[in-house]
Scaffold this motif. Structure first.
Motif, short mmCIF file in Angstrom:
data_model
loop_
_atom_site.label_atom_id
_atom_site.label_comp_id
_atom_site.label_asym_id
_atom_site.label_seq_id
_atom_site.Cartn_x
_atom_site.Cartn_y
_atom_site.Cartn_z
N ALA A 7 -0.01 -10.06 -1.86
CA ALA A 7 -1.20 -9.35 -2.32
C ALA A 7 -1.03 -8.21 -3.21
N ILE A 8 -1.81 -7.90 -4.11
CA ILE A 8 -1.89 -6.69 -5.08
C ILE A 8 -3.17 -5.87 -4.60
N ILE A 9 -2.81 -4.47 -4.19
CA ILE A 9 -3.78 -3.60 -3.89
C ILE A 9 -3.76 -2.65 -4.78
N ILE A 10 -4.83 -2.47 -5.53
CA ILE A 10 -5.17 -1.38 -6.61
C ILE A 10 -5.67 -0.14 -5.86
N GLY A 11 -4.89 0.80 -5.86
CA GLY A 11 -5.54 2.13 -5.39
C GLY A 11 -4.45 2.51 -4.17
N GLY A 12 -3.89 3.72 -4.21
CA GLY A 12 -3.13 4.31 -2.99
C GLY A 12 -3.71 5.16 -2.54
N GLY A 13 -5.25 5.27 -2.20
CA GLY A 13 -5.92 5.94 -1.20
C GLY A 13 -5.85 5.51 0.11
N ILE A 14 -6.73 6.36 0.95
CA ILE A 14 -6.54 5.64 2.32
C ILE A 14 -6.94 4.19 2.54
N GLY A 15 -8.07 3.87 1.99
CA GLY A 15 -8.43 2.53 2.09
C GLY A 15 -7.26 1.46 1.75
N GLY A 16 -6.77 1.94 0.50
CA GLY A 16 -5.61 1.03 -0.10
C GLY A 16 -4.30 0.82 0.85
N LEU A 17 -3.84 2.07 1.22
CA LEU A 17 -2.87 2.23 2.17
C LEU A 17 -2.82 1.56 3.54
N VAL A 18 -4.04 1.82 4.06
CA VAL A 18 -4.32 1.09 5.53
C VAL A 18 -4.20 -0.54 5.38
N GLU A 64 1.53 10.25 15.19
CA GLU A 64 1.34 10.80 13.94
C GLU A 64 0.09 11.83 13.38
N LEU A 65 -0.83 10.87 13.89
CA LEU A 65 -2.32 11.43 14.02
C LEU A 65 -2.34 12.76 14.78
N LYS A 66 -1.94 12.53 15.97
CA LYS A 66 -1.96 13.68 17.02
C LYS A 66 -1.36 15.07 16.49
N LYS A 67 -0.15 14.71 15.59
CA LYS A 67 0.41 15.90 15.25
C LYS A 67 -0.08 16.60 13.95
N MET A 110 -0.58 11.37 2.76
CA MET A 110 0.55 11.20 2.79
C MET A 110 1.35 10.50 4.30
N LEU A 111 0.90 10.62 5.25
CA LEU A 111 1.24 10.06 6.39
C LEU A 111 1.03 8.61 6.38
N LEU A 112 -0.07 8.20 5.87
CA LEU A 112 -0.11 6.74 5.61
C LEU A 112 0.84 6.13 4.55
#
Length: 415
Positions: A7-18, A64-67, A110-112
């Motif tokens: 798969a190719i994902i266009i976009g490295g924001g929250i939706g793309g990284l998840v 990581e979310l907790k931190k 950045m975490l993702l």
């Protein structure tokens, strides 16, 4: 065996990284392409609702979310005088199996990003790659990229499917809907900032004050500041503004005097709005906008996700959460459906109608409509709230929105 191996994902924001993490987990080889040269921790605060936190927890990110985020304890709506209209517990406090988090958007990204690099490898993320065009054959998608600054062509890549997670100004969406035009302006502008201050209410509270055309939102986003007994408060001031700003000019730094006088008297004792604004160094302007829901997201081996598919008003804390739910649904349908085009179509069938309903509900103010009802009925304040709006009316509105947005507690906890 799935016919989706890559798969190719266009976009490295929250939706793309998840999406990258989820697709990798179901056995798909993923590459993420992002226009900017360097992904930085930009933005301000957002909220992650429990159904989104469930997805991130299943991807191994709970610690990581907790931190990184503040587990939201309560949500409170007040009128422009600071009088309480509605209070409800949130996240774990409300009996959910997962927290709700107030978190800095850039830190979450950045975490993702780090999770993607750790899990998929450093070479899974390509920065400085802007999608210029793409083409489909019977069994592949080929994406062509350029350097956005210079226009230089920088190569092409192929995969079994392509996911467009490239935001409200999506290149892929524009390809399939060339006459759609600019996002739809709501008639309201948001000014956003962050300020370190004394804690308010529980120290984990999210508050919304005012009414539709004049509103202030505040919540803490930093566990490290909270550990020192203070709060890093993310705040949003919102006003109705007839003249439409440049709707493509997101995240523009502006002079506070443009809006601060409207909130000069909003000192509620437990929260001093003018002081918060005054102590903020950098304030950014966002025209509040969305787009009409689409009849179709999936076109063969290409589909839309997140803000590329369903940009919505930032009401009800749903933007990032719905992108995360998209990614989860996409991974599930790919795991269950062996044929690429059918899998993407089934993902669309799962997510298109629910997200369209949220877009329309948010245009009517979502759960925040209680603030407008109280403003309409008691513009000078009230002595007794339930003379203005009944407890049942308040509960019905809150519960309705949770169902529309997919985080009704009983339904979610049973998953």
């Amino acid at each position: 065996m799935s016919s989706i191996n890559s798969a190719i994902i266009i976009g490295g924001g929250i939706g793309g990284l998840v999406s990258a993490l989820k697709l990798h987990r179901v056995g798909v080889s993923v590459r993420v392409f992002e226009s900017v040269e360097t992904i930085k921790a930009l933005g301000v605060g957002i909220n992650l609702l429990p159904h989104a936190v469930r997805v991130l927890t299943e991807l191994g990110l709970a610690e990581e979310l907790k931190k990184t985020g503040i587990p939201t304890a309560e949500l409170m709506y007040v009128n422009k005088f600071g009088q309480e209209i509605w209070q409800e517990d949130r996240g774990i406090n409300a009996g959910y199996r997962w927290p709700q988090y107030s978190i800095h958007r850039g830190k979450l990204q950045m975490l993702l990003l780090q999770a993607v690099k750790d899990t998929l490898g450093e070479d899974a993320v390509f920065t400085g790659h802007h999608l210029s065009s793409f083409e489909q054959t019977n069994d592949k998608v080929t994406a062509f990229f350029e350097n956005k600054k210079t226009g230089e062509r920088i190569g092409s890549y192929e995969a079994d499917i392509m996911i467009s997670a490239d935001g409200i100004h999506s290149t892929v969406r524009k390809f399939y809907y060339p006459n759609e035009g600019l996002p739809k302006y709501s008639g309201r502008i948001l000014w956003r900032g962050m300020t370190e201050s004394t804690s308010f209410l529980t120290g984990k509270s999210m508050i919304m004050a005012g009414y539709q055309d004049k509103k202030f939102v505040a919540y803490p986003v930093c566990p490290e500041t909270a550990a020192k007994g203070r709060s890093l408060v993310n705040w949003i001031a919102e006003l109705a503004v007839e003249e439409m700003p440049s709707i493509t000019d997101w995240n523009k730094k502006i002079d506070k005097e443009k809006f601060a006088p409207e909130f000069a008297k909003w000192d509620f004792g437990w929260l001093n709005v003018p002081e918060l604004i005054e102590k903020t160094d950098a304030v950014y302007e966002f025209p509040m906008a969305d787009r009409d829901p689409l009849p179709q997201w999936t076109f063969g081996r290409v589909t839309l996700l997140g803000d590329a598919a369903h940009p919505m008003y930032p009401i009800g804390s749903n933007g990032a959460s719905q992108a995360i739910l998209d990614a989860d649904a996409l991974g599930q349908t790919i795991m269950e459906q062996p044929h690429a085009e059918q899998a993407l179509k089934e993902y669309e069938q799962v997510r298109l109608e629910p997200t369209s309903n949220i877009v329309y509900t948010n245009r009517k103010n979502g759960p925040e409509i209680v603030m407008q009802i109280v403003e309409d009925r008691a513009p000078n304040g009230f002595d007794y709230l339930h003379d203005v709006i009944t407890r049942q009316e308040l509960e019905d509105i809150a519960n309705m929105y949770k169902k529309v947005a997919g985080f009704d507690r009983e339904t979610l906890n049973s998953k």
